[in-house]
Design a protein around this motif. Sequence first.
Motif, PDB file in Angstrom:
ATOM      1  N   HIS A 185       0.755  -1.394  -0.137  1.00  0.00           N
ATOM      2  CA  HIS A 185       0.004  -0.102  -0.063  1.00  0.00           C
ATOM      3  C   HIS A 185       1.116   1.382  -0.045  1.00  0.00           C
ATOM      4  O   HIS A 185       1.712   1.543   0.750  1.00  0.00           O
ATOM      5  CB  HIS A 185      -0.837   0.111   1.242  1.00  0.00           C
ATOM      6  CG  HIS A 185      -1.984  -1.089   1.318  1.00  0.00           C
ATOM      7  ND1 HIS A 185      -3.025  -1.098   0.665  1.00  0.00           N
ATOM      8  CD2 HIS A 185      -2.055  -2.115   2.023  1.00  0.00           C
ATOM      9  CE1 HIS A 185      -3.721  -2.058   0.661  1.00  0.00           C
ATOM     10  NE2 HIS A 185      -3.004  -3.012   1.802  1.00  0.00           N
ATOM     11  N   PRO A 186       0.720   2.167  -0.835  1.00  0.00           N
ATOM     12  CA  PRO A 186       1.260   3.476  -0.989  1.00  0.00           C
ATOM     13  C   PRO A 186       0.898   4.381   0.197  1.00  0.00           C
ATOM     14  O   PRO A 186      -0.268   4.215   0.476  1.00  0.00           O
ATOM     15  CB  PRO A 186       0.934   4.046  -2.460  1.00  0.00           C
ATOM     16  CG  PRO A 186      -0.248   3.539  -2.782  1.00  0.00           C
ATOM     17  CD  PRO A 186      -0.176   2.107  -2.174  1.00  0.00           C
ATOM     18  N   VAL A 187       1.821   5.241   0.812  1.00  0.00           N
ATOM     19  CA  VAL A 187       1.233   6.148   1.585  1.00  0.00           C
ATOM     20  C   VAL A 187       0.152   7.057   1.319  1.00  0.00           C
ATOM     21  O   VAL A 187      -0.604   7.637   2.221  1.00  0.00           O
ATOM     22  CB  VAL A 187       2.446   7.119   2.193  1.00  0.00           C
ATOM     23  CG1 VAL A 187       2.787   8.067   1.229  1.00  0.00           C
ATOM     24  CG2 VAL A 187       2.333   7.754   3.612  1.00  0.00           C
ATOM     25  N   GLY A 188       0.054   7.241   0.054  1.00  0.00           N
ATOM     26  CA  GLY A 188      -1.201   8.176  -0.236  1.00  0.00           C
ATOM     27  C   GLY A 188      -2.347   7.208  -0.059  1.00  0.00           C
ATOM     28  O   GLY A 188      -3.520   8.276   0.322  1.00  0.00           O
ATOM     29  N   ASP A 189      -2.631   6.171  -0.015  1.00  0.00           N
ATOM     30  CA  ASP A 189      -3.803   5.633   0.456  1.00  0.00           C
ATOM     31  C   ASP A 189      -4.163   5.826   1.993  1.00  0.00           C
ATOM     32  O   ASP A 189      -5.326   6.198   2.323  1.00  0.00           O
ATOM     33  CB  ASP A 189      -3.701   3.869   0.421  1.00  0.00           C
ATOM     34  CG  ASP A 189      -3.639   3.344  -1.155  1.00  0.00           C
ATOM     35  OD1 ASP A 189      -4.129   4.316  -1.879  1.00  0.00           O
ATOM     36  OD2 ASP A 189      -3.556   2.193  -1.299  1.00  0.00           O
ATOM     37  N   LEU A 190      -3.130   5.966   2.672  1.00  0.00           N
ATOM     38  CA  LEU A 190      -3.405   6.205   4.056  1.00  0.00           C
ATOM     39  C   LEU A 190      -3.867   7.719   4.380  1.00  0.00           C
ATOM     40  O   LEU A 190      -4.582   8.166   5.400  1.00  0.00           O
ATOM     41  CB  LEU A 190      -2.070   6.065   5.077  1.00  0.00           C
ATOM     42  CG  LEU A 190      -2.173   6.348   6.554  1.00  0.00           C
ATOM     43  CD1 LEU A 190      -3.174   5.553   7.305  1.00  0.00           C
ATOM     44  CD2 LEU A 190      -0.933   6.303   7.087  1.00  0.00           C
ATOM     45  N   LEU A 191      -3.015   8.491   3.588  1.00  0.00           N
ATOM     46  CA  LEU A 191      -3.400   9.852   3.656  1.00  0.00           C
ATOM     47  C   LEU A 191      -4.757  10.281   3.169  1.00  0.00           C
ATOM     48  O   LEU A 191      -5.453  11.331   3.836  1.00  0.00           O
ATOM     49  CB  LEU A 191      -2.303  10.572   2.923  1.00  0.00           C
ATOM     50  CG  LEU A 191      -0.845  10.782   3.730  1.00  0.00           C
ATOM     51  CD1 LEU A 191       0.220  11.426   2.646  1.00  0.00           C
ATOM     52  CD2 LEU A 191      -0.941  11.364   4.864  1.00  0.00           C
TER      53      LEU A 191
END
Length: 86
Positions: free
Chosen positions: A57-63
């Motif tokens: 998962h890329p950090v963009g998903d979390l953000l």
Amino acid sequence: MRLRDVAAGIGITERAVQSIVADLEAAGYLTRTRVGRRNRYTIDPTVALRHPSEADHPVGDLLSAFLHREDTPDAAPAEPEAAVRP
């Protein structure tokens, strides 16, 4: 927002915020650009999370989970409850 303001907003020291930002920059999550006397930080949303179970998962998903406030409808202002007198 200045790092000083971030520190005050979350209740940690400015030095702690600087350390966290430096760690994020070293890991490739942030890039720093000097603009005049200040720094501008940019997040790379494509960098994968570090934990092995979340590495796909890329950090963009979390953000995106935190940044899409505009997608939620505004709650109607609460009306004051009438005072009940005996």
